[in-house]
Design a protein around this motif. Sequence first.
Motif, short mmCIF file in Angstrom:
data_model
loop_
_atom_site.label_atom_id
_atom_site.label_comp_id
_atom_site.label_asym_id
_atom_site.label_seq_id
_atom_site.Cartn_x
_atom_site.Cartn_y
_atom_site.Cartn_z
N ASP A 80 0.82 -1.21 0.00
CA ASP A 80 0.00 0.00 0.00
C ASP A 80 0.86 1.26 0.00
O ASP A 80 0.63 2.20 0.77
N ILE A 99 -1.57 4.44 0.14
CA ILE A 99 -2.17 4.29 -1.19
C ILE A 99 -2.62 2.83 -1.30
O ILE A 99 -1.80 1.93 -1.43
N PRO A 102 -2.06 -0.29 -4.83
CA PRO A 102 -1.79 0.29 -6.15
C PRO A 102 -1.14 -0.74 -7.09
O PRO A 102 0.07 -0.92 -7.09
N THR A 116 -5.23 4.93 -9.76
CA THR A 116 -4.67 3.61 -9.47
C THR A 116 -5.77 2.55 -9.54
O THR A 116 -6.94 2.81 -9.24
N ASP A 125 -9.10 4.04 -7.71
CA ASP A 125 -9.00 5.26 -6.92
C ASP A 125 -8.58 6.43 -7.80
O ASP A 125 -7.65 6.31 -8.61
N TYR A 127 -7.14 10.18 -7.58
CA TYR A 127 -6.46 11.14 -6.71
C TYR A 127 -6.28 12.46 -7.45
O TYR A 127 -5.94 12.47 -8.63
N LEU A 136 -6.68 11.69 -2.28
CA LEU A 136 -7.80 10.85 -2.70
C LEU A 136 -9.05 11.68 -2.89
O LEU A 136 -9.50 12.38 -1.98
#
Length: 328
Positions: A80, A99, A102, A116, A125, A127, A136
Motif C-alpha cells: 500500500d 495508497i 496500487p 490507481t 481510486d 487522486y 484521494l
Amino acid sequence: MRFFSFSRFLALFYLVFLVNSVMAKSPAPVFVLNSLDGNVSVIDPVTWTEKKRIPTGKEPHHLYLTPDEKSLIVANAMSDSLTFIDPRTAQVQRTVTGILDPYHLRFSPDMKWFVTAANRLNHVDIYRWDGQNAHLSKRIATGKTPSHLWIDSRSQTVWASMQDSNEIVSIDLGTQSLITRTPVGSVPADVYGTPDDKYLMVGLTGGDGVEVYDISGPKPKWFKKIPTGQGAHAFRALGDKRHVFVSNRVANTISQIDFIDWKVVAQLPGPSGPDCMDITADGKLILVASRWSRKLSVIDIASRKLVKQVPVGKSPHGVWTLDHAPRN
C-alpha cells in the motif's frame, strides 16, 4: 588566504558543473521491477549489466513517470505504498504510504489526476495531483479485479480492464462516476487507446489476440479482433502514431500492429513469458521483462532478433527508462 579560498570555491564549482554535465549526457538507467523480490533492478544501458537493486515494497508490479519527469513512481501493491525514484540517478527520493493496493497507475495528460487500480480489492481510486502529492478524491467500486488503465488525451475518461469478469469499464473524470461496462474476451489485461481517442485495444491474456473497440460514441462498439498469439498481454507504442507492440505471454512472441490498416505487420521474439515493455529513445530496441526466466530481454526491432539478456530478480514485470521513444 582569501585567494586560496576563492580558488577552492571555483574548483568545487567547476567539479559540480562537470559532474552534472557528464550525468546529463550519460544515458539514463533502465529500471526493471522484480515483483516477487520486492525491489527494482537498475540496468546500465551501455554495458547491459545490473548495477544495483533498490528495495521498494511488497509486490511492485507497475511504474510510471511523473508529468515533470522528475520522479519514477513504483506502485507497491501489497505494501500500500509508492516509491519515488530519481529516473536519472536511481536514488530513492521518498516513500508515500496509505495508497491502497496500487497495482496499476496512470496520470491524466492534463496532470490533474493520478489514478490507481486496486487489483485485489476491486476498485479504482482517483487522486487529485497537486504537482507533488496525491489526494484521494473518489474510490469507485468496479467489479472483479481491475487490471490495467488508460486515460484519453482529453483527460476526460479512464478505461480499465476487469481481469476476472471479462469486461472493460469507463469512468468519467469530471463526475468521477462509472459510465459504461462492456463485455470483452477472456482475461483482459492491458488497454491502449489510439492517439485520436477513437479506438481502444484490449489484450486478451486468456485468448490469442487483441480486441478493438470504437469508443468515439457514448458506448463502446466492437470493431474487430486481431490475432497476435496466445496470451496477448501488454502494449507499447512504437512512437510513430501508427504502430503498437503487444507481448504475447504464452506464445513467447511480440506482435507489431499497424493500427491504420489494423493488421499484424511483424512478429518478434519474446522469450520466457514477455510482459511489460519499453523502447529506447532511438526507436531501435524493445526492452521486455521475461517473467519466467528472471531476465530483461533486449530485442532489435529492425532485425527482429534477441540481442541481449540481462539477469534480474524474480518475476520481472514493469520496465521503464527516461531515455525512451514517444509513448503514443
